[in-house]
Design an enzyme around this catalytic site. Structure first.
Site, mmCIF file in Angstrom:
data_model
loop_
_atom_site.group_PDB
_atom_site.id
_atom_site.type_symbol
_atom_site.label_atom_id
_atom_site.label_comp_id
_atom_site.label_asym_id
_atom_site.label_seq_id
_atom_site.Cartn_x
_atom_site.Cartn_y
_atom_site.Cartn_z
ATOM 1 N N ILE A 42 0.858 -1.196 0.000
ATOM 2 C CA ILE A 42 0.000 0.000 0.000
ATOM 3 C C ILE A 42 0.887 1.236 0.000
ATOM 4 O O ILE A 42 1.740 1.402 0.879
ATOM 5 C CB ILE A 42 -0.934 0.011 1.219
ATOM 6 C CG1 ILE A 42 -1.805 -1.247 1.212
ATOM 7 C CG2 ILE A 42 -1.792 1.260 1.227
ATOM 8 C CD1 ILE A 42 -2.627 -1.420 2.467
ATOM 9 N N CYS A 43 0.693 2.070 -1.012
ATOM 10 C CA CYS A 43 1.481 3.294 -1.151
ATOM 11 C C CYS A 43 0.784 4.414 -0.393
ATOM 12 O O CYS A 43 -0.103 5.088 -0.916
ATOM 13 C CB CYS A 43 1.634 3.648 -2.635
ATOM 14 S SG CYS A 43 2.595 5.157 -2.934
ATOM 15 N N LEU A 44 1.191 4.576 0.856
ATOM 16 C CA LEU A 44 0.567 5.571 1.719
ATOM 17 C C LEU A 44 1.633 6.165 2.630
ATOM 18 O O LEU A 44 2.354 5.420 3.310
ATOM 19 C CB LEU A 44 -0.557 4.941 2.548
ATOM 20 C CG LEU A 44 -1.545 5.880 3.227
ATOM 21 C CD1 LEU A 44 -2.347 6.667 2.190
ATOM 22 C CD2 LEU A 44 -2.499 5.100 4.119
#
Length: 255
Positions: free
Chosen positions: A186-188
């Site tokens: 997850i790109c967060l």
């Protein structure tokens, strides 16, 4: 001559005899006082310590039980400091108990946004099942059309949690877009060391992830074809690459 001797013979009660006796008595008193109160007698008799050494010869400070030396009695501060693992366990136990109470209350009210399960009864790894998303989103409609009951997330916590973020990935279903990368990473920014704060909780992380799926227009992949399956190893490698890119170019958030 006999008369002269009698004339000059001293009588026992005369003044001369008294002066002689007084001198003798004074001499005796001075001798007694010199033997009992002479200062040199005290200085020449040193006191003995329990170990057999005299205090006059060995000028040592012997600690008593009432005044111990600080080096002997001061505790090691480093041993009293809790380890990172202890801090992590306490924090995770507290969060897990609070989430369980929250889930129980929501279930009684007929609303279950998510549930949390421990992997192999370990506080250091959680499986999170998310049931509720924005009902107006395309992602929610995909879940209904494909009969997907929940989105399964996996979270692992490092030793220095909560001072470092958890690693969270998608296990199933296979999601496209919505800031979900290869392998389920997850790109967060929230999940990086730059965006993380120790005050954040897993409940806040879960809520933020749900919002990011909707905001990023996530879709459930219908035909997987040759797409790589989600796995922890692939997700970790993908997340490291994402971090390198954003460390070089920074993070950009949509207004």
């Amino acid at each position: 001559m006999m008369a002269l001797r009698k004339l000059f013979r001293l009588k026992p009660g005369s003044s001369d005899s008294r002066s002689v006796s007084a001198k003798d008595n004074g001499g005796r008193r001075s001798k007694r006082s010199s033997t009992t109160s002479s200062p040199s007698s005290h200085s020449s008799s040193p006191t003995c310590l329990p170990n057999g050494h005299s205090s006059a010869r060995n000028h040592q400070i012997v600690p008593t039980t009432n005044q111990p030396l600080s080096r002997q009695t001061s505790p090691d501060k480093s041993t009293n400091k809790p380890s990172n693992c202890t801090i992590r366990s306490r924090r995770l136990l507290k969060e897990y108990q609070e989430l369980c109470r929250s889930v129980q209350n929501n279930t009684q009210n007929g609303f279950t946004p998510f549930t949390v399960d421990l992997v192999n009864d370990s506080l250091n790894e959680w499986n999170v099942k998310v049931y509720q998303f924005d009902s107006d989103s395309q992602f929610y409609r995909d879940m209904k059309e494909l009969s997907v009951e929940y989105v399964l997330l996996n979270a692992t916590f490092p030793e220095n949690y909560p001072f470092a973020p958890p690693f969270v990935r998608v296990v199933s279903p296979h999601i496209e877009k919505g800031f979900v990368m290869e392998g389920g990473a997850i790109c967060l920014e929230l999940l990086t060391r730059h965006g993380w704060a120790s005050a954040y909780t897993m409940e806040a992380v879960i809520m933020q992830l749900c919002a990011s799926f909707v905001k990023g227009q996530a879709r459930i992949k219908r035909n997987k074809g040759n797409a790589k399956q989600f796995s922890k190893k692939l997700a970790e490698a993908s997340f490291r690459n994402v971090i390198k890119i954003h460390d070089r170019h920074g993070w950009v958030s949509d207004a």
